[in-house]
Each structure stands twice: as C-alpha cells, then as structure tokens.
Scaffold this motif. Structure first.
Motif, PDB file in Angstrom:
ATOM      1  N   VAL A 137      11.171 -19.151  71.884  1.00  0.00           N
ATOM      2  CA  VAL A 137      10.808 -20.404  71.215  1.00  0.00           C
ATOM      3  C   VAL A 137      11.218 -20.346  69.754  1.00  0.00           C
ATOM      4  CG1 VAL A 137       8.913 -21.933  70.535  1.00  0.00           C
ATOM      5  CG2 VAL A 137       8.915 -20.872  72.803  1.00  0.00           C
ATOM      6  N   ALA A 138      10.793 -19.288  69.060  1.00  0.00           N
ATOM      7  CA  ALA A 138      11.166 -19.110  67.652  1.00  0.00           C
ATOM      8  C   ALA A 138      11.299 -17.627  67.371  1.00  0.00           C
ATOM      9  CB  ALA A 138      10.134 -19.746  66.727  1.00  0.00           C
ATOM     10  N   ASP A 139      12.455 -17.244  66.904  1.00  0.00           N
ATOM     11  CA  ASP A 139      12.713 -15.844  66.564  1.00  0.00           C
ATOM     12  C   ASP A 139      12.527 -15.666  65.061  1.00  0.00           C
ATOM     13  OD1 ASP A 139      13.289 -13.248  66.958  1.00  0.00           O
ATOM     14  OD2 ASP A 139      15.431 -13.516  67.369  1.00  0.00           O
ATOM     15  N   ILE A 140      12.298 -14.423  64.621  1.00  0.00           N
ATOM     16  CA  ILE A 140      12.138 -14.148  63.192  1.00  0.00           C
ATOM     17  C   ILE A 140      12.765 -12.798  62.887  1.00  0.00           C
ATOM     18  CG2 ILE A 140       9.835 -13.121  63.453  1.00  0.00           C
ATOM     19  CD1 ILE A 140       9.132 -14.541  60.735  1.00  0.00           C
ATOM     20  N   VAL A 184       4.528 -21.513  69.048  1.00  0.00           N
ATOM     21  CA  VAL A 184       4.452 -20.066  68.976  1.00  0.00           C
ATOM     22  C   VAL A 184       3.820 -19.659  67.652  1.00  0.00           C
ATOM     23  CG1 VAL A 184       6.719 -19.774  67.917  1.00  0.00           C
ATOM     24  CG2 VAL A 184       5.797 -17.935  69.325  1.00  0.00           C
ATOM     25  N   ILE A 185       3.200 -18.485  67.646  1.00  0.00           N
ATOM     26  CA  ILE A 185       2.659 -17.895  66.417  1.00  0.00           C
ATOM     27  C   ILE A 185       3.620 -16.810  65.936  1.00  0.00           C
ATOM     28  CG2 ILE A 185       0.752 -16.612  65.374  1.00  0.00           C
ATOM     29  CD1 ILE A 185      -0.084 -19.378  66.094  1.00  0.00           C
ATOM     30  N   VAL A 186       4.026 -16.889  64.677  1.00  0.00           N
ATOM     31  CA  VAL A 186       4.776 -15.800  64.050  1.00  0.00           C
ATOM     32  C   VAL A 186       3.885 -15.221  62.953  1.00  0.00           C
ATOM     33  CG1 VAL A 186       7.025 -16.777  64.578  1.00  0.00           C
ATOM     34  CG2 VAL A 186       5.930 -17.339  62.408  1.00  0.00           C
ATOM     35  N   TRP A 187       4.057 -13.938  62.691  1.00  0.00           N
ATOM     36  CA  TRP A 187       3.171 -13.330  61.698  1.00  0.00           C
ATOM     37  C   TRP A 187       3.836 -12.147  61.017  1.00  0.00           C
ATOM     38  CZ3 TRP A 187       2.762 -12.184  66.861  1.00  0.00           C
ATOM     39  CH2 TRP A 187       2.680 -10.848  67.222  1.00  0.00           C
ATOM     40  N   SER A 188       3.239 -11.786  59.885  1.00  0.00           N
ATOM     41  CA  SER A 188       3.676 -10.596  59.144  1.00  0.00           C
ATOM     42  C   SER A 188       2.553  -9.576  59.162  1.00  0.00           C
ATOM     43  CB  SER A 188       4.019 -10.958  57.697  1.00  0.00           C
ATOM     44  OG  SER A 188       2.841 -11.322  56.985  1.00  0.00           O
ATOM     45  N   LEU A 189       2.933  -8.318  59.045  1.00  0.00           N
ATOM     46  CA  LEU A 189       1.966  -7.222  58.980  1.00  0.00           C
ATOM     47  C   LEU A 189       2.379  -6.302  57.848  1.00  0.00           C
ATOM     48  CD1 LEU A 189      -0.555  -6.306  60.629  1.00  0.00           C
ATOM     49  CD2 LEU A 189       0.950  -4.692  61.792  1.00  0.00           C
ATOM     50  N   SER A 190       1.503  -6.161  56.850  1.00  0.00           N
ATOM     51  CA  SER A 190       1.847  -5.335  55.682  1.00  0.00           C
ATOM     52  C   SER A 190       1.880  -3.862  56.060  1.00  0.00           C
ATOM     53  CB  SER A 190       0.838  -5.568  54.545  1.00  0.00           C
ATOM     54  OG  SER A 190      -0.448  -5.107  54.921  1.00  0.00           O
ATOM     55  N   ASP A 191       2.842  -3.142  55.501  1.00  0.00           N
ATOM     56  CA  ASP A 191       2.958  -1.709  55.789  1.00  0.00           C
ATOM     57  C   ASP A 191       1.806  -0.921  55.175  1.00  0.00           C
ATOM     58  OD1 ASP A 191       5.313  -1.776  57.335  1.00  0.00           O
ATOM     59  OD2 ASP A 191       6.537  -1.981  55.530  1.00  0.00           O
ATOM     60  N   ASP A 192       1.205  -1.449  54.132  1.00  0.00           N
ATOM     61  CA  ASP A 192       0.024  -0.819  53.526  1.00  0.00           C
ATOM     62  C   ASP A 192      -1.206  -1.662  53.871  1.00  0.00           C
ATOM     63  OD1 ASP A 192      -1.790   0.604  52.040  1.00  0.00           O
ATOM     64  OD2 ASP A 192      -1.215  -0.296  50.134  1.00  0.00           O
ATOM     65  N   GLY A 193      -2.153  -1.072  54.542  1.00  0.00           N
ATOM     66  CA  GLY A 193      -3.392  -1.776  54.867  1.00  0.00           C
ATOM     67  C   GLY A 193      -3.342  -2.589  56.139  1.00  0.00           C
ATOM     68  N   PHE A 214      -2.419  -5.676  56.762  1.00  0.00           N
ATOM     69  CA  PHE A 214      -2.968  -7.019  56.631  1.00  0.00           C
ATOM     70  C   PHE A 214      -2.022  -8.015  57.303  1.00  0.00           C
ATOM     71  CE2 PHE A 214      -5.270  -4.827  53.316  1.00  0.00           C
ATOM     72  CZ  PHE A 214      -6.544  -5.388  53.417  1.00  0.00           C
ATOM     73  N   ARG A 215      -2.619  -8.887  58.085  1.00  0.00           N
ATOM     74  CA  ARG A 215      -1.844  -9.829  58.877  1.00  0.00           C
ATOM     75  C   ARG A 215      -2.020 -11.249  58.333  1.00  0.00           C
ATOM     76  NH1 ARG A 215      -1.529  -9.951  65.394  1.00  0.00           N
ATOM     77  NH2 ARG A 215      -0.685 -12.034  65.690  1.00  0.00           N
ATOM     78  N   SER A 216      -0.893 -11.998  58.229  1.00  0.00           N
ATOM     79  CA  SER A 216      -0.960 -13.421  57.926  1.00  0.00           C
ATOM     80  C   SER A 216      -0.047 -14.134  58.919  1.00  0.00           C
ATOM     81  CB  SER A 216      -0.546 -13.706  56.478  1.00  0.00           C
ATOM     82  OG  SER A 216       0.735 -13.185  56.208  1.00  0.00           O
ATOM     83  N   SER A 217      -0.442 -15.346  59.356  1.00  0.00           N
ATOM     84  CA  SER A 217       0.201 -15.982  60.493  1.00  0.00           C
ATOM     85  C   SER A 217       0.617 -17.421  60.192  1.00  0.00           C
ATOM     86  CB  SER A 217      -0.743 -15.978  61.699  1.00  0.00           C
ATOM     87  OG  SER A 217      -1.269 -14.692  61.939  1.00  0.00           O
ATOM     88  N   CYS A 218       1.549 -17.906  60.993  1.00  0.00           N
ATOM     89  CA  CYS A 218       1.997 -19.293  60.903  1.00  0.00           C
ATOM     90  C   CYS A 218       2.226 -19.813  62.321  1.00  0.00           C
ATOM     91  CB  CYS A 218       3.299 -19.382  60.093  1.00  0.00           C
ATOM     92  SG  CYS A 218       3.996 -21.063  60.023  1.00  0.00           S
ATOM     93  N   GLU A 219       1.701 -21.022  62.568  1.00  0.00           N
ATOM     94  CA  GLU A 219       1.912 -21.663  63.871  1.00  0.00           C
ATOM     95  C   GLU A 219       3.167 -22.517  63.791  1.00  0.00           C
ATOM     96  OE1 GLU A 219      -1.285 -23.631  66.606  1.00  0.00           O
ATOM     97  OE2 GLU A 219      -0.430 -25.192  65.328  1.00  0.00           O
ATOM     98  N   VAL A 220       4.166 -22.193  64.609  1.00  0.00           N
ATOM     99  CA  VAL A 220       5.444 -22.894  64.587  1.00  0.00           C
ATOM    100  C   VAL A 220       5.561 -23.797  65.823  1.00  0.00           C
ATOM    101  CG1 VAL A 220       7.951 -22.639  64.569  1.00  0.00           C
ATOM    102  CG2 VAL A 220       6.519 -20.982  63.347  1.00  0.00           C
ATOM    103  N   THR A 221       5.847 -25.068  65.591  1.00  0.00           N
ATOM    104  CA  THR A 221       6.063 -26.035  66.671  1.00  0.00           C
ATOM    105  C   THR A 221       7.517 -26.473  66.643  1.00  0.00           C
ATOM    106  OG1 THR A 221       3.776 -26.826  66.497  1.00  0.00           O
ATOM    107  CG2 THR A 221       5.342 -28.248  67.656  1.00  0.00           C
ATOM    108  N   VAL A 222       8.209 -26.259  67.766  1.00  0.00           N
ATOM    109  CA  VAL A 222       9.621 -26.614  67.872  1.00  0.00           C
ATOM    110  C   VAL A 222       9.764 -27.803  68.807  1.00  0.00           C
ATOM    111  CG1 VAL A 222      11.949 -25.829  68.440  1.00  0.00           C
ATOM    112  CG2 VAL A 222      10.293 -24.218  67.474  1.00  0.00           C
ATOM    113  N   LYS A 223      10.421 -28.871  68.324  1.00  0.00           N
ATOM    114  CA  LYS A 223      10.621 -30.070  69.152  1.00  0.00           C
ATOM    115  C   LYS A 223      12.041 -30.107  69.700  1.00  0.00           C
ATOM    116  CE  LYS A 223       7.253 -32.925  66.696  1.00  0.00           C
ATOM    117  NZ  LYS A 223       7.043 -34.178  65.949  1.00  0.00           N
TER     118      LYS A 223
END
Length: 498
Positions: A461-464, A478-487, A489-498
């Motif tokens: 659906v969505a690649d990163i 789809v949900i895409v997210w980042s994960l910090s190498d220290d700690g 910590f996760r932050s996320s974004c909901e991506v909608t593709v039409k």
C-alpha cells in the motif's frame, strides 16, 4: 406546503449531522489508533538458557543428575516442609450423608486446626544452612531412564475435557461437573505473552490489548525458571522406596489416627499409590535448582466408625484421595544489582544497589570498580559520577562468600538520551505514485543519538525508505512509523492511498 418543507429541511439537517458524527468518530478512532502506537517500545530480548529444554528421557536424566550434583557440590541453603491434604471432593461414604458430613467437619476443623494443618504441624520443618550437608534432610534425585515413565517441562495440573475446569489432584470424576473419565493431565509453560503498553500477561498470543486499548501485538517472553515434572512408576517398589519412603498401611493408620482417635476408629485400611511425581524448578539462566517436590497421590479405602457419643453414626466404608508432598526450597548465594543497563548525562551522577544473598549480608564488604574511570568513576558505596566525555563503562560489584567470589555487572552509557519522538504528520492522504517525506523529531535537541529506522505495516500500500520517504503503491490504508535507535521511541502516521 410550508410544514412539508420544514420537515424536508429537518431531514436533510439530520442526515448531514449524522454523517458529520460518523466522520468525526472515524477520524477520532483513526487518530486514537495512531496515538495508541506512540511511546517507547524496547525490543524484547529473551536471555538464552544455559541449557535448552531436554527432548528425550536420556538427555533429561543426564540433566537432572548434573543439576543435583551441583547441589551436593556447592551446598546452597535448603528449607524443607511437608504438606498433607485430603481432598474433600474425593470423599465418598456408604449410607446416608450424615456420616460424610461429620467426616468433612472433622477434616475442615472442629474447634481445632483443620486436619490438613495438623498433619503439617506434626512433621515440622527442617533447614540446611549455606555450606552444610543436606544428608538426613534431602533425598537427592538420582535418576535412571527406567525410573521415570514420563517427563514434561511445565507445571502439572488436571483439566476436565468437558467443562474445562482444572483441579489439583487426579480423580475418576470431575469435581466441578461430575463427569466421569474426562480428567486429563495438563502442563503449563515457561513462555508467556505480555502487552508492551501496560504489561498485561496472558498464556496465549494476542494482536492487541483489550485491557488498555493498545494496538501492539503481545510480546513472547520467557520466565526465568523451567518447571519439570517427572512421573514415577508406582508399581516399582524399589524406586518408590528410594525416592519416597513409601508408607505402609500401618503408617497411614498412624498418620490418620493420631488426630482423630478420640472420636474415630479406622478398623481396616487399604491404600494404593496411584500417582507419584518429582517436580522441580530450575533457574534456566544459571542451572540452579530453586524448588523440589516429591508428590504422592494415595487412594485410601477405610472402614471407619465413630465413638464417644457419635456411635449412632455406625461404621461406613470411606474412600478418599490423600496427597502427600515433601517440599524443598533452595537459596543460592549471589550478588545482584538493581539494574544492568543505565544511561547518565555527562557530569551526571546516580547510584547502584547490590543485594547479597548469604548467611548475613552485614558481615561482607562489596567491592566496586569501573572499567573506565575517566568516563565513569564509582565509590565504595556504589555511587557513580560521569565525566565530561561521552562513552560506556562497565561497573562491577563483587563479594566473597564461603571461598567463592560472586559478582554482577551494569553497563553505564554516558550520553544525552532521547526522551520522546514526534512525527511531522499523523495522517497523510496520497494518490498512487505520490511521494512524501516524513520526519521524526527527537527530543531533546541535544540528544547524542538522533537516528531512526522506518517501517510500514503493508509495503504493497505504502512503502517507506531509510530516509522517511513514503511512496504510495496502491489504494488502501496503512500505518508507517519510525523507531529511534536510542530509547526505541515510536511515532506513527496513518497513510490513506486513493
């Protein structure tokens, strides 16, 4: 006409309001799903076992004999107690119910300790101090392959295949539903599953947590202990004598009669050892035995008669199941730190705590050291201070007991740690073929390690890529997210593709 027009406007307004509510609810749900994925998610790393779970009888027997040879050699402290119980659900008597009711009254306590408590008190407890011989207290398991009929890694129980209830002893009928022939042995496991958000534990996997609303799958985790159950052949008299000191009918009579001889006579007793187990727990990280239990399940059939005012109840044949347990708890000398990984900022300070397991912790001195005093210095009380230089130092604490040194370590990293992560977009709408660069902002800005890794739930659906560039592939969400190498910590974004 005017009245009809007003109704039409009202209907239109109602539909619009409903659609707005649906949209708002969907938006709120989507946003809450994204927010539920935020936070710190350190990877689950299950420490490897010193010895893997034995797969065959031969390997199991060798493993057991090594474990208890270590007990004999290193001589941990041991506490022994005995437990005896008569399962009231197994009690059956001939004739009317008054005889059975009176027996149950005596079993559960009649102005005295309950019968089970009496039996425990009768035999008392025994202790073996650190470094002392366990002769006369502990019968050390020393198996051959022929001694055991079966073995399992997991706690022993009995489960009814009809109603699903579990019980502590084997019986022909289920104590809950009364169904006959449905009781089967069951074993627990040293693995379990835990919600990464709230810590809720369960025995089976789950994709999300109903307790806290977390949307992360449960993590598989390992308990620090193995629990093994070895079933012994009760028909082999020599084996039963060696491990259990099998009680004869006179021994059972003495065991039962001492407490009840003022009101009850057992005129004949017939016993049958129906089940016998050796159960033990092992710290899988150190191969140290922590618990040992010899368990016998005894089927007793007796002609019982009351006296001293209870003669009218007469004599009845009484059947019940008695469980006898000989319990041993092991305590091994050790030193353990309250943490094995710490982060401290440059010029910062903190302390470590060492717990000693020995005869008297106040008699012994703990020695502290740092692998790199320029990065991290530590005093005689476990208080450490970081220098200006970033880096890593290993702190070691140790003490000597009974001629052996026990120690533990903590890795201390000197750096400015990441404390949170925030995505520049929490919701993103794209067309197939579009690209967009997401950014994860780590706080504080002076954090030493500012790198992240990027992930997507569904790359079709969505690649990163490694730089946070999202490419829309096909319609969907789809949900895409980042994960910090220290700690982590996760932050996320909901991506909608039409």
């Amino acid at each position: 006409m005017k009245k009809k027009k007003d109704r039409s406007k009202l209907l239109t307004a109602s539909v619009v309001s409903f659609l707005c509510l649906v949209f708002a609810a969907g938006f709120a749900y989507g946003l809450s799903s994204v927010l539920a994925m935020e936070g710190a998610y350190p990877p689950v790393v299950n420490a490897p076992s010193l010895t893997e779970v034995p797969e065959t009888k031969e390997v199991f027997v060798g493993y057991v004999n090594r474990l208890f040879a270590k007990v004999a050699d290193e001589k941990p402290a041991i506490e022994n107690s005995d437990s005896f119980s008569i399962d009231k659900n197994s009690l059956e008597t001939d004739g009317d119910s008054s005889f059975k009711a009176t027996l149950l009254y005596l079993r559960d306590g009649s102005g005295r300790d309950s019968f089970d408590k009496y039996l425990e008190h009768k035999f008392g407890d025994k202790k073996v101090e650190f470094g002392a011989s366990a002769d006369g207290v502990l019968v050390v398991p020393s198996f051959t392959v022929d001694d055991i009929t079966d073995f399992k890694c997991g706690s022993l129980g009995y489960k009814c295949s009809k109603c699903g209830e579990t019980q502590g002893v084997y019986s022909e009928k289920c104590f809950s539903c009364g169904e006959a022939g449905t009781i089967e042995k069951t074993y627990g496991s040293y693995t379990y599953y835990q919600c990464p958000s709230c810590g809720e534990k369960r025995s089976t996997p789950a994709d999300n947590c109903e307790l806290c609303g977390g949307v992360q799958p449960y993590s598989e985790k390992y308990s620090d202990e193995y629990e093994f159950t070895a079933e012994i052949d009760t028909s082999d008299t020599a084996v039963m004598e060696r491990f259990f000191g099998k009680r004869d009918d006179a021994g059972i009579r003495e065991l039962l009669g001492d407490e009840l001889n003022d009101v009850l006579d057992f005129n004949s007793i017939d016993t049958d050892y129906t089940k016998a187990y050796i159960i033990f727990k092992v710290n899988r990280l150190t191969d140290e035995v922590t618990y040992l239990e010899y368990r016998k399940e005894i089927s007793v059939s007796a002609d019982a008669s009351f006296k001293n005012g209870f003669e009218k109840l007469g004599e009845r044949k009484s059947d019940f199941v008695m469980t006898e347990k000989n319990l041993f708890d092991f305590t091994w000398p050790s030193l353990s730190l309250n943490a094995h990984e710490k982060v401290v900022e440059p010029k910062g300070n903190d302390n470590l705590l060492a717990t000693l397991t020995c005869d008297d912790a106040t008699k012994y001195t703990v020695t502290w050291s740092s692998s790199d005093p320029e990065i991290l210095s530590i005093d005689d009380e476990g208080y450490y201070k970081a220098g200006k230089k970033e880096g890593t130092a290993v702190v070691t604490a140790s003490f000597e007991f009974n001629g052996k040194v026990f120690s533990d370590e903590c890795t201390v990293s000197v750096r400015y740690p990441v404390e949170s992560s925030k995505m520049n977009k929490t919701k993103l709408k794209m067309e197939v073929g579009d690209t967009f660069t997401l950014q994860a902002k780590l706080s504080p800005s002076k954090a030493t390690i500012k790198t992240v890794k990027w992930y997507t739930d569904d790359p079709s659906v969505a690649d990163i890529d490694e730089n946070g560039v999202v490419t829309a592939k096909s319609s969907g969400q789809v949900i895409v997210w980042s994960l910090s190498d220290d700690g982590y910590f996760r932050s996320s974004c909901e991506v909608t593709v039409k």
